[in-house]
Design a protein around this motif. Structure first.
Motif, PDB file in Angstrom:
ATOM      1  N   HIS A  41       0.895  -1.366   0.100  1.00 24.18           N
ATOM      2  CA  HIS A  41       0.058   0.015  -0.044  1.00 24.18           C
ATOM      3  C   HIS A  41       0.859   1.258  -0.128  1.00 24.18           C
ATOM      4  N   ASP A  44       2.361   2.224  -3.284  1.00 23.08           N
ATOM      5  CA  ASP A  44       1.568   3.108  -4.242  1.00 23.08           C
ATOM      6  C   ASP A  44       1.585   4.340  -3.632  1.00 23.08           C
ATOM      7  N   VAL A  45       1.359   4.604  -2.472  1.00 21.18           N
ATOM      8  CA  VAL A  45       1.101   5.884  -1.729  1.00 21.18           C
ATOM      9  C   VAL A  45       2.309   6.834  -2.322  1.00 21.18           C
ATOM     10  N   GLU A  48       2.933   8.283  -5.604  1.00 21.08           N
ATOM     11  CA  GLU A  48       2.327   9.612  -5.862  1.00 21.08           C
ATOM     12  C   GLU A  48       3.206  10.784  -5.735  1.00 21.08           C
ATOM     13  N   ARG A  61       0.704  12.305   5.204  1.00 18.95           N
ATOM     14  CA  ARG A  61      -0.558  11.740   4.530  1.00 18.95           C
ATOM     15  C   ARG A  61      -1.316  10.534   5.238  1.00 18.95           C
ATOM     16  N   LEU A  62      -0.365   9.726   6.111  1.00 18.60           N
ATOM     17  CA  LEU A  62      -1.098   8.730   6.610  1.00 18.60           C
ATOM     18  C   LEU A  62      -1.233   9.028   8.252  1.00 18.60           C
ATOM     19  N   TYR A  68      -1.484   5.222  12.795  1.00 13.44           N
ATOM     20  CA  TYR A  68      -1.516   4.028  11.638  1.00 13.44           C
ATOM     21  C   TYR A  68      -2.137   2.653  12.192  1.00 13.44           C
TER      22      TYR A  68
END
Lengths: 391, 111
Positions: A41, A44-45, A48, A61-62, A68
């Motif tokens: 995951h 993929d982040v 960006e 972002r997370l 998390y």
């Protein structure tokens, strides 16, 4: 999607390691699976942001890795971690024991590695030099770890509080972020059954060495193989948890180290000879006996048992054989020390004369000091089939 | 009103609804939920929900290896999942209907 395994950003590995550390109380297999998914995951982040991704960007972002992990835990319905026991129970002693366990644990790993290198390359000539301290460190670490987990519901969580334990998670993440990481880890995981047999072999070898009986060792090996495979399958199916799992791991560590030591001893016994021709610290090699002490003199006796003098020794190529560099007597030496004086005919002529040291540290007169005197004791024996030997 | 609190109760439904249209992997599901207007949905919550639904037997997974990017674990609705979606959707419509009526009624009275 421009990221590949080969260029996975270190920020991703760092973030995943931190999440993993937060979830460290979960069973290992489940944790590995989650870490794998989270890593995919995050790849993929990270894609960006391209090359600009940093740990700060990921946190923006997370959220923080701890948040998390908590969010994941809540959404996935995972059990909450055991809270840190109250302050009075996490006393000075417990923290000291944790430190001691970490210290001896790492010492054992380092010393075992040294012992392995030492055994393979025969550096020190005695495998016990590093193996024995490694074994002692391992035993101390395991004993301390058992002390820590006794009475704890969640033994794994307790061990995660050891100093430097999070480092292991980071190392694993680093390995996984390498292009060769996943195949390597899959390979190691697939070797599990081999390890089940290997630890039974180790137990059999240790038993054979300690009991001095190969047959008994074999019997122990056969029984241990069955038990080991049974245990291994249960552990792999996560049916063994808590203190029992820790006990199994402790036995694993002991068998791995013990097996290495026994293998080292066996290797040494197989390759070692009674007199070795080894390089000394000087250009001139010498002869050494089984104990590693230098051979300093040779006393040849003839077939009739009489001491021979001024015997010249040569090897198969006609090179003179001497016993290597030897220290000459010097005033002030200890009075137990003994030196030899080179034979006037040359260094390859034996026996040499012995030079003792007087109680006040002076070199004494050189003299012939044969261990059996001028004549070998006992009756003179004639070799069979050689009746003329004495004529 | 904090939508993230509301989201907690209905994330299962939202994830199931997204997967009914098309199979998806974690990152993809997050993106589709955000595109649909759930901008506050958290990455970890979505992944945790997918994982829980999978373990509850509502989803199946398959991995699509990729040469360039990361491996993709796709989640897809199975029979149990579709059934769960139908029941959840029914509950949601009833609940939403009741609440809408309540809110509209209260607003009218206030007005």
């Amino acid at each position: 999607m421009s990221t590949t395994r080969a260029t996975a950003h270190p920020a991703v590995a760092t973030y995943v390691a931190a999440v993993r550390d937060e979830l460290g109380d979960l069973p290992a297999d489940e944790l590995a699976e989650i870490a794998e998914d989270v890593r995919d995951h995050l790849d993929d982040v990270a894609a960006e942001y391209g090359d600009d991704v940093t740990i700060g960007v990921l946190i923006d972002r997370l959220g923080a890795p701890a948040a998390y992990a908590a969010e994941l835990r809540a959404a996935a319905g995972l059990p909450q971690p055991e809270p840190e026991p109250s302050g009075e129970r996490t006393g000075f002693i417990r923290r000291l024991v944790r430190f001691v366990v970490a210290f001896f644990g790492w010492s054992a790993v380092g010393l075992a590695a040294l012992a392995f290198v030492d055994t393979v390359f025969e550096l020190s000539g005695s495998p016990g030099t590093f193996a024995v301290p490694a074994l002692i460190s391992a035993v101390l670490a395991v004993a301390g770890a058992l002390l820590l987990v006794i009475g704890r519901q969640d033994a794994v969580a307790e061990l995660r509080r050891l100093p430097t334990a999070p480092l292991l998670a980071q190392v694993e993440e680093w390995v996984r972020s390498m292009p060769w990481g996943r195949p390597a880890i899959e390979l190691v995981t697939s070797l599990r059954p081999a390890w089940w047999v290997a630890r039974a072999v180790a137990l059999g070898m240790i038993t054979a060495l300690v009991a001095g009986s190969v047959a008994f060792g074999m019997a122990v090996f056969l029984v241990a193989t069955v038990a080991s495979v049974w245990l291994g399958r249960r552990a792999a199916a996560r049916q063994i948890r808590g203190p029992r799992l820790v006990a199994v791991q402790a036995v694993n560590a002991a068998l791995a180290i013990g097996g290495l030591v026994v293998a080292g001893v066996a290797f040494e016994a197989a390759t070692g000879s009674h007199v070795q021709y080894v390089d000394g610290g000087y250009d001139d090699p010498g002869f050494y006996d089984q104990e590693g002490a230098q051979v300093t003199n040779i006393f040849p006796y003839g077939a009739d048992g009489a001491l021979l003098e001024n015997v010249r020794l040569y090897d198969q190529d006609g090179n003179p054989i001497d016993l290597g560099w030897q220290e000459d007597c010097y005033d002030g030496a200890y009075d137990e020390q003994s030196f030899t004086a080179a034979n006037a005919w040359g260094d390859h002529v034996f026996p040499r004369l012995t030079v003792g040291v007087s109680p006040d540290g002076r070199c004494e007169q050189a003299m012939l000091d044969a261990p059996f005197g001028p004549q070998l004791p006992g009756p003179v024996t004639v070799p069979p089939g050689d009746p003329d030997a004495l004529k | 009103m904090d939508t993230s609190q509301l989201l907690k109760g209905v994330l299962d439904l939202a994830v199931l609804a997204v997967l009914r249209e098309e199979d998806g992997y974690g990152y993809d599901v997050v993106r589709r939920l955000r595109a649909a207007g759930l901008s506050e949905v958290g990455d970890a919550s979505v992944y945790g929900t997918l994982r829980r639904l999978y373990h509850a037997g509502a989803l199946t997974t398959y991995v699509v290896p990729s040469e360039e990017g990361p491996h993709r674990k796709y989640y897809s609705l199975n029979g149990t999942g579709r059934d769960l979606l139908r029941r959840s959707a029914k509950t949601w419509r009833e609940f939403a209907g009741v609440l809408t009526e309540l809110v509209d009624h209260a607003t009218k009275e206030a007005a």
